[in-house]
Design an enzyme around this catalytic site. Sequence first.
Site, PDB file in Angstrom:
ATOM      1  N   ALA A  16     -12.521  -2.800   7.335  1.00  0.00           N
ATOM      2  CA  ALA A  16     -11.068  -2.946   7.294  1.00  0.00           C
ATOM      3  C   ALA A  16     -10.594  -3.409   5.918  1.00  0.00           C
ATOM      4  O   ALA A  16      -9.535  -2.981   5.438  1.00  0.00           O
ATOM      5  CB  ALA A  16     -10.605  -3.922   8.372  1.00  0.00           C
ATOM      6  N   GLY A  19     -10.535  -0.327   3.988  1.00  0.00           N
ATOM      7  CA  GLY A  19      -9.487   0.545   4.514  1.00  0.00           C
ATOM      8  C   GLY A  19      -8.096   0.076   4.147  1.00  0.00           C
ATOM      9  O   GLY A  19      -7.203   0.889   3.890  1.00  0.00           O
ATOM     10  N   ASP A  20      -7.895  -1.226   4.115  1.00  0.00           N
ATOM     11  CA  ASP A  20      -6.598  -1.784   3.736  1.00  0.00           C
ATOM     12  C   ASP A  20      -6.233  -1.357   2.315  1.00  0.00           C
ATOM     13  O   ASP A  20      -5.108  -0.920   2.049  1.00  0.00           O
ATOM     14  CB  ASP A  20      -6.636  -3.306   3.849  1.00  0.00           C
ATOM     15  CG  ASP A  20      -5.361  -3.962   3.380  1.00  0.00           C
ATOM     16  OD1 ASP A  20      -4.307  -3.712   3.991  1.00  0.00           O
ATOM     17  OD2 ASP A  20      -5.417  -4.733   2.401  1.00  0.00           O
ATOM     18  N   ALA A  21      -7.181  -1.462   1.415  1.00  0.00           N
ATOM     19  CA  ALA A  21      -6.936  -1.080   0.013  1.00  0.00           C
ATOM     20  C   ALA A  21      -6.679   0.423  -0.108  1.00  0.00           C
ATOM     21  O   ALA A  21      -5.776   0.848  -0.821  1.00  0.00           O
ATOM     22  CB  ALA A  21      -8.124  -1.483  -0.855  1.00  0.00           C
ATOM     23  N   ASP A  24      -3.218   1.282   1.458  1.00  0.00           N
ATOM     24  CA  ASP A  24      -2.142   0.803   0.595  1.00  0.00           C
ATOM     25  C   ASP A  24      -1.918   1.765  -0.575  1.00  0.00           C
ATOM     26  O   ASP A  24      -0.784   2.114  -0.894  1.00  0.00           O
ATOM     27  CB  ASP A  24      -2.469  -0.603   0.087  1.00  0.00           C
ATOM     28  CG  ASP A  24      -1.284  -1.258  -0.588  1.00  0.00           C
ATOM     29  OD1 ASP A  24      -0.204  -1.323   0.030  1.00  0.00           O
ATOM     30  OD2 ASP A  24      -1.447  -1.719  -1.736  1.00  0.00           O
TER      31      ASP A  24
END
Length: 136
Positions: A16, A19-21, A24
């Site tokens: 995650a 995945g967040d980076a 974004d």
Amino acid sequence: MTKAIDIMSLNGVTLAYMGDAVYDQVVRHHLLELGLEKVNDLHKTATTYVSANAQAFILFRLIENDMLTNEERAVVRRGRNAKSGAPPKSADVQTYRHATGFEALLGYLYLNEENERLKQLCAQAFSFIEQRDGKV
């Protein structure tokens, strides 16, 4: 020489994190393609795509429309069930965990270099958000 990453040994929160980076960056690119240029507008609009509530909404829509493979569903479960920090003030624990599952899926696809699938799911995510918000 770089060390190979054993993706299957990474926990859901680590997936995650990646995945967040990735998400974004993809969202920011999408907003520029939509013609947004003012930083304040970019930031405000980006939150409609990247908030925990938005990511949980996207995940539910992907599942509801049977758009994930069994392998992808397993990765989502890894992310959703992983022990993570406290949720943000804007989301309850369950919503935050579902958002973490969505981010884990994106991190997994990115690290596996499944770029076409990543693009496909992000495009679908944008469509879900824009339909929800009446922007399409």
